[in-house]
Design an enzyme around this catalytic site. Structure first.
Site, PDB file in Angstrom:
ATOM      1  N   GLY A   1       0.817  -1.201   0.000  1.00  0.00           N
ATOM      2  CA  GLY A   1       0.000   0.000   0.000  1.00  0.00           C
ATOM      3  C   GLY A   1       0.849   1.247   0.000  1.00  0.00           C
ATOM      4  O   GLY A   1       2.062   1.180   0.171  1.00  0.00           O
TER       5      GLY A   1
ATOM      6  N   THR B   1      -2.234  -3.061   7.085  1.00  0.00           N
ATOM      7  CA  THR B   1      -1.647  -2.222   6.033  1.00  0.00           C
ATOM      8  C   THR B   1      -2.400  -0.886   6.010  1.00  0.00           C
ATOM      9  O   THR B   1      -1.786   0.182   5.969  1.00  0.00           O
ATOM     10  CB  THR B   1      -1.716  -2.923   4.666  1.00  0.00           C
ATOM     11  OG1 THR B   1      -0.984  -4.147   4.750  1.00  0.00           O
ATOM     12  CG2 THR B   1      -1.109  -2.059   3.563  1.00  0.00           C
TER      13      THR B   1
ATOM     14  N   HIS C   1      -1.454   1.258   9.029  1.00  0.00           N
ATOM     15  CA  HIS C   1      -0.152   1.876   8.771  1.00  0.00           C
ATOM     16  C   HIS C   1      -0.281   3.036   7.766  1.00  0.00           C
ATOM     17  O   HIS C   1       0.226   4.137   8.006  1.00  0.00           O
ATOM     18  CB  HIS C   1       0.787   0.781   8.232  1.00  0.00           C
ATOM     19  CG  HIS C   1       2.122   1.239   7.740  1.00  0.00           C
ATOM     20  ND1 HIS C   1       3.289   1.014   8.434  1.00  0.00           N
ATOM     21  CD2 HIS C   1       2.504   1.893   6.602  1.00  0.00           C
ATOM     22  CE1 HIS C   1       4.324   1.521   7.755  1.00  0.00           C
ATOM     23  NE2 HIS C   1       3.875   2.050   6.635  1.00  0.00           N
ATOM     24  N   GLU C   2      -0.971   2.798   6.659  1.00  0.00           N
ATOM     25  CA  GLU C   2      -1.094   3.829   5.622  1.00  0.00           C
ATOM     26  C   GLU C   2      -1.937   5.015   6.097  1.00  0.00           C
ATOM     27  O   GLU C   2      -1.613   6.166   5.779  1.00  0.00           O
ATOM     28  CB  GLU C   2      -1.686   3.249   4.332  1.00  0.00           C
ATOM     29  CG  GLU C   2      -0.897   2.114   3.690  1.00  0.00           C
ATOM     30  CD  GLU C   2       0.565   2.444   3.394  1.00  0.00           C
ATOM     31  OE1 GLU C   2       0.907   3.639   3.306  1.00  0.00           O
ATOM     32  OE2 GLU C   2       1.371   1.500   3.282  1.00  0.00           O
TER      33      GLU C   2
ATOM     34  N   HIS D   1       0.215   7.293   7.892  1.00  0.00           N
ATOM     35  CA  HIS D   1       0.916   8.251   7.011  1.00  0.00           C
ATOM     36  C   HIS D   1      -0.019   9.394   6.602  1.00  0.00           C
ATOM     37  O   HIS D   1       0.377  10.555   6.574  1.00  0.00           O
ATOM     38  CB  HIS D   1       1.392   7.567   5.721  1.00  0.00           C
ATOM     39  CG  HIS D   1       2.564   6.648   5.895  1.00  0.00           C
ATOM     40  ND1 HIS D   1       3.690   6.986   6.607  1.00  0.00           N
ATOM     41  CD2 HIS D   1       2.793   5.409   5.392  1.00  0.00           C
ATOM     42  CE1 HIS D   1       4.568   5.986   6.545  1.00  0.00           C
ATOM     43  NE2 HIS D   1       4.037   5.007   5.824  1.00  0.00           N
TER      44      HIS D   1
ATOM     45  N   HIS E   1       7.561   6.740   9.086  1.00  0.00           N
ATOM     46  CA  HIS E   1       8.066   5.428   9.494  1.00  0.00           C
ATOM     47  C   HIS E   1       8.885   5.594  10.769  1.00  0.00           C
ATOM     48  O   HIS E   1       9.606   6.593  10.928  1.00  0.00           O
ATOM     49  CB  HIS E   1       8.933   4.821   8.382  1.00  0.00           C
ATOM     50  CG  HIS E   1       8.131   4.343   7.215  1.00  0.00           C
ATOM     51  ND1 HIS E   1       8.526   4.502   5.912  1.00  0.00           N
ATOM     52  CD2 HIS E   1       6.921   3.700   7.183  1.00  0.00           C
ATOM     53  CE1 HIS E   1       7.612   3.975   5.113  1.00  0.00           C
ATOM     54  NE2 HIS E   1       6.626   3.484   5.853  1.00  0.00           N
TER      55      HIS E   1
ATOM     56  N   ASP F   1      11.591   9.966  13.289  1.00  0.00           N
ATOM     57  CA  ASP F   1      10.206  10.010  12.826  1.00  0.00           C
ATOM     58  C   ASP F   1       9.515  11.289  13.311  1.00  0.00           C
ATOM     59  O   ASP F   1       8.297  11.416  13.179  1.00  0.00           O
ATOM     60  CB  ASP F   1       9.447   8.770  13.306  1.00  0.00           C
ATOM     61  CG  ASP F   1       9.413   8.669  14.818  1.00  0.00           C
ATOM     62  OD1 ASP F   1      10.039   9.512  15.506  1.00  0.00           O
ATOM     63  OD2 ASP F   1       8.764   7.734  15.340  1.00  0.00           O
TER      64      ASP F   1
ATOM     65  N   VAL G   1       8.901  12.188  16.206  1.00  0.00           N
ATOM     66  CA  VAL G   1       8.080  11.903  17.388  1.00  0.00           C
ATOM     67  C   VAL G   1       9.065  11.573  18.501  1.00  0.00           C
ATOM     68  O   VAL G   1       9.938  10.721  18.316  1.00  0.00           O
ATOM     69  CB  VAL G   1       7.157  10.689  17.132  1.00  0.00           C
ATOM     70  CG1 VAL G   1       6.436  10.261  18.404  1.00  0.00           C
ATOM     71  CG2 VAL G   1       6.153  11.000  16.021  1.00  0.00           C
TER      72      VAL G   1
ATOM     73  N   ASP H   1       1.417  -8.127  10.207  1.00  0.00           N
ATOM     74  CA  ASP H   1       0.181  -7.615  10.806  1.00  0.00           C
ATOM     75  C   ASP H   1      -0.004  -8.088  12.248  1.00  0.00           C
ATOM     76  O   ASP H   1      -0.427  -7.315  13.110  1.00  0.00           O
ATOM     77  CB  ASP H   1      -1.037  -8.065   9.972  1.00  0.00           C
ATOM     78  CG  ASP H   1      -1.250  -7.170   8.749  1.00  0.00           C
ATOM     79  OD1 ASP H   1      -0.322  -6.408   8.393  1.00  0.00           O
ATOM     80  OD2 ASP H   1      -2.341  -7.250   8.154  1.00  0.00           O
TER      81      ASP H   1
HETATM   82  N1  ARG Z   1       3.938   0.720   2.751  1.00  0.00           N
HETATM   83  C1  ARG Z   1       4.287  -0.555   3.281  1.00  0.00           C
HETATM   84  C2  ARG Z   1       4.627  -1.506   2.145  1.00  0.00           C
HETATM   85  O1  ARG Z   1       4.013  -1.417   1.107  1.00  0.00           O
HETATM   86  C3  ARG Z   1       3.175  -1.129   4.101  1.00  0.00           C
HETATM   87  C4  ARG Z   1       3.636  -1.967   5.188  1.00  0.00           C
HETATM   88  C5  ARG Z   1       2.454  -2.491   5.936  1.00  0.00           C
HETATM   89  N2  ARG Z   1       2.831  -3.513   6.865  1.00  0.00           N
HETATM   90  C6  ARG Z   1       1.984  -4.445   7.261  1.00  0.00           C
HETATM   91  N3  ARG Z   1       2.369  -5.330   8.154  1.00  0.00           N
HETATM   92  N4  ARG Z   1       0.805  -4.555   6.798  1.00  0.00           N
HETATM   93  O2  ARG Z   1       5.509  -2.320   2.259  1.00  0.00           O
HETATM   94 ZN    ZN Z   2       4.772   3.159   5.184  1.00  0.00          ZN
HETATM   95 CA    CA Z   3      11.300   8.931  17.565  1.00  0.00          CA
END
Ligand code: ARG
Ligand code: ZN
Ligand code: CA
Length: 330
Positions: A200, A236, A239-240, A243, A249, A259, A261, A300
């Site tokens: 993603g 996913t 995580h996205e 962003h 990250h 990051d 943070v 995940d």
């Molecule tokens: N942007 C990352 C990729 O495409 C997404 C990672 C997501 N991780 C997950 N465990 N779902 O690699």
């Molecule tokens: Zn990412």
């Molecule tokens: Ca940090």
């Protein structure tokens, strides 16, 4: 004569300055307590008298208080912050855009809802694995991120394209994709077959609204149907969307990078799979890495928390002047 002319000019200036102002409603007159003499031993509060005294020396104070009153009434009437709920949380309508070549890629409503449900669990810290957080990191956890995702609509489109790249074609009707639906007030998700093993990608705050939103591979979207392990728990999108809320990250996309943070430890680089705890960083101070943070690259099943610092950073996008403040407005 000279004096009179000057005075006349001053009056004219004052009058024209006043005309530019919106007509003010007068401050409410509360009784006429100043004329009432309190009986002996009766207590009174002098705030309003002090205010009137201040206003008599400083007329701009009355205007400032009128502004405050307008702001207050707007807040009470829920103007300008309709989507900020009474408890301070925000509701984000979500549009899911599905691009399919095979019938399997035309994922079910159930699979779509499973992703919305996962987002709500993770962003409210109601995910059961939240409790797996090691003691070292428990006090750093975000608690609820204060965001509720509500499925607004689903847009489906059949395509002859076998796979899609990160060039945003899926977001453009003119390139065989689907234009986003009202991207300044709705989070658009695109589900399609991404090439190159990409799970993603998201657009950070500040980008063009015509390409705003998040793209997720059809085998990593939701928790049922066509999802495939180890990306079958809907993380996913967690995580996205992180962003999309301006989170970086955890390794700062550089060796021992930041990051931005300060309650997340420095990571050497991205972590994959399911690292055994404690996984030590090679960065200064060799801190224990927070591999279970949603903004790492672990499986995940091995990511399950944001920190309070990440929550503060994400919340900043919605406040007045923030890049996603349109989501908080009527
Ligand atoms: N942007 C990352 C990729 O495409 C997404 C990672 C997501 N991780 C997950 N465990 N779902 O690699
Ligand atoms: Zn990412
Ligand atoms: Ca940090």
């Amino acid at each position: 004569m000279k004096k009179l002319t000057l005075l006349g000019a001053a009056v004219l200036l004052f009058a024209s300055a006043c005309q530019k102002e919106k007509p003010l409603t007068t401050l409410p007159v509360i009784g006429n307590q100043e004329t009432e003499t309190p009986s002996l031993g009766e207590r009174r509060c002098a705030s309003y008298e002090v205010l009137q005294e201040q206003i008599s020396h400083n007329p701009s104070l009355a205007r400032r208080m009128e502004e405050i009153e307008r702001f207050t009434q707007d807040f009470i009437d829920n103007k300008g912050n309709q989507r900020l709920l009474a408890d301070g949380t925000i509701e984000i309508p979500v549009v899911v855009n599905v691009l399919y070549k095979t019938t399997a890629q035309n994922i079910s409503q159930t699979q779509i809802q499973s992703q919305i449900d996962r987002l709500n669990l993770d962003f409210k810290a109601l995910n059961t694995d939240y409790n797996n957080t090691p003691a070292l990191f428990q006090s750093l956890r975000s608690g609820s991120m204060g965001i509720t995702f509500v499925l607004s609509s689903v847009v489906r489109k059949s395509t002859t394209k076998t796979s899609w790249t990160t060039n945003d074609a899926m977001k453009k009707t003119s390139q065989g994709g689907i234009d986003p639906t009202t991207p300044t007030t709705k989070l658009n998700l695109w589900v399609c077959n991404l090439s190159g093993g990409i799970l993603g990608y998201a657009q950070f705050p500040g980008g063009s609204s015509t390409t705003d939103g998040v793209v997720i591979d059809d085998n990593a979207f939701g928790t049922t149907g066509t999802v495939s392990a180890p990306y079958n728990l809907g993380r996913t999108a967690t995580h996205e969307v992180g962003h999309w809320l301006n989170l970086r990250h955890i390794w700062g996309d550089a060796t021992c990078g930041s990051d931005l943070v300060n309650d997340t430890p420095n990571h050497n680089t991205a972590n994959y799979g399911c690292p055994t705890y404690p996984h030590l960083s090679t960065c200064t101070g060799t801190p224990v890495e927070m591999t279970m943070n949603y903004m790492d690259y672990t499986d995940d099943a091995c990511m399950y928390m944001f920190t309070a610092g990440q929550k503060a950073r994400a919340a900043a996008v919605f406040i007045t002047g923030g890049p996603r403040n349109t989501f908080a407005q009527l």
